[in-house]
Scaffold this active site. Structure first.
Site, short mmCIF file in Angstrom:
data_model
loop_
_atom_site.label_atom_id
_atom_site.label_comp_id
_atom_site.label_asym_id
_atom_site.label_seq_id
_atom_site.Cartn_x
_atom_site.Cartn_y
_atom_site.Cartn_z
N GLY A 97 0.81 -1.22 0.00
CA GLY A 97 0.00 0.00 0.00
C GLY A 97 0.84 1.26 0.00
N GLU A 98 1.90 1.27 0.79
CA GLU A 98 2.76 2.45 0.86
C GLU A 98 3.50 2.68 -0.45
OE1 GLU A 98 2.66 0.13 3.20
OE2 GLU A 98 1.84 1.23 4.92
#
Length: 383
Positions: free
Chosen positions: A58-59
């Protein structure tokens, strides 16, 4: 302090070696453990680049708007998890590595123009060594939730030590900025959440079955699928798609959904084996499909918000596609993002049934405002 920390980290590494050797045989860690803790196939970056570090899938994905503005030949990406590594490798010309365990960093790190670290990846030696080698250091998307602020305060002296090696902290909100300053950050500016700069493009366009209402239960955590589905009455024309947050849970969630579908008299399929949406209950067991599913969804129920300790997930992605958006009330890690979304519904689990039953009476969600990424890039690069 720096030397003492290095000694303690070395002792921890030696004590953990048997467990690390055990973990390396688990599929989730088969690449990351050898790379991070034994430097297998994990050479240093070339010098002189722009180095982004993020933890996981996600990051890494949220960094895309920034990464796309940078010369690919200058791009260096380090990660912690295997899913993050695979996502980073989509930037074909970038140098991608696993971040080694801290005791290797003094020998592994080569000088880059700038080190940009995402959110809470506060590895002390990462910043200490970067500064010692003459790099500009930036903490991006920094936040301290209400949930975790007390623990930060208990160890304020540790965070003051770490933050003293960071040139610029870019906080998500004014409250985050104040908390970081209180903990000792030298220069703090409010830049918002980087996810607000994102653009969402499809990697695959699914055909939506005529007459179907698509309900996506997204980014679920342990036990959340059963909890949510026990409070939702699906209509006969509803098509349910469940997307667990972590791939190691795909098998168990698949078993649960198969039994759920059988009990409901519905057809079950998993996306990896049947890549079309022609079943009633579908497990999304492939990474990177969530945006594609949001694009055809009518209703999205965001997970990570009906169980304790997670703090919710990104509402901007489903809101971009104008879905009816429901989240649990536990969104302490996503407050800034929810403030940027109109018409999202947050509720306790006991209220979910009534809200879902009357969802057609609610307006569609929308993103209320978006930001220009150019000023943020200037802040990061110091230009």
């Amino acid at each position: 302090m720096n030397f003492l920390y290095y000694v303690l980290a070395t002792l921890l590494y030696l004590l953990a070696l048997p467990y690390l050797l055990y973990l390396r045989f688990k599929p989730k860690y088969k690449d990351s453990i050898p790379a991070r803790f034994f430097l297998k196939h994990n050479p240093s970056f070339s010098e002189g680049g722009i180095w982004f570090h993020a933890c996981s899938f996600g990051e890494v994905r949220s960094l895309s708007p920034l990464i796309e503005k940078i010369d690919p030949s200058s791009l260096r990406l380090s990660v912690i998890t295997q899913t993050g590594f695979h996502e980073a490798c989509k930037h074909a010309k970038a140098e991608v590595r696993y971040l080694p365990f801290e005791i290797f960093l003094p020998f592994w790190i080569r000088k880059q123009k700038v080190l940009i670290v995402m959110e809470a990846e506060l590895w002390p030696l990462l910043f200490i060594v970067a500064k010692a080698k003459g790099m500009r250091t930036v903490l991006l998307n920094a936040r301290i939730s209400d949930h975790s602020y007390a623990s930060y305060q208990r160890f304020a002296w540790v965070y003051r030590w770490i933050l003293s090696h960071i040139d610029l902290v870019l906080a998500q909100s004014e409250q985050d900025a104040q908390r970081l300053q209180h903990l000792g950050a030298k220069l703090v500016q409010v830049s918002g959440n980087i996810k607000m700069f994102g653009t969402y493009t499809l990697s695959h366009a699914y055909a939506k079955a005529e007459g179907k209402r698509v309900v996506v239960v997204a980014s679920t955590h342990e036990g959340e699928e059963a909890l949510i589905l026990s409070h939702v009455n699906l209509l006969p024309n509803d098509q349910l798609v469940v997307v667990p947050r972590h791939p190691e849970r795909f098998l168990n969630v698949g078993l649960f959904l198969s039994e759920y579908a059988q009990n409901q008299g519905k057809r079950y399929a998993c996306l990896s084996k049947q890549p079309t949406l022609d079943a009633d209950v579908i497990l999304c067991d492939t990474m990177g499909e969530l945006i594609n599913l949001y694009a055809i969804a009518d209703i999205v129920i965001l997970g990570g918000s009906f169980v304790e300790g997670v703090g919710g997930h990104n509402p901007l992605e489903p809101a971009f596609f104008g879905v009816k958006l429901i989240s649990g009330a536990s969104i302490f890690n996503q407050k800034v993002l929810f403030e940027a979304v109109e018409n999202s519904i947050t509720c306790k689990i006991e209220d979910l049934k009534n809200i879902f039953d009357s969802i057609e009476d609610y307006p569609k969600s929308a993103i209320s405002h978006r930001s220009d990424i150019a000023p943020l890039l200037e802040q990061i690069l110091g230009s």
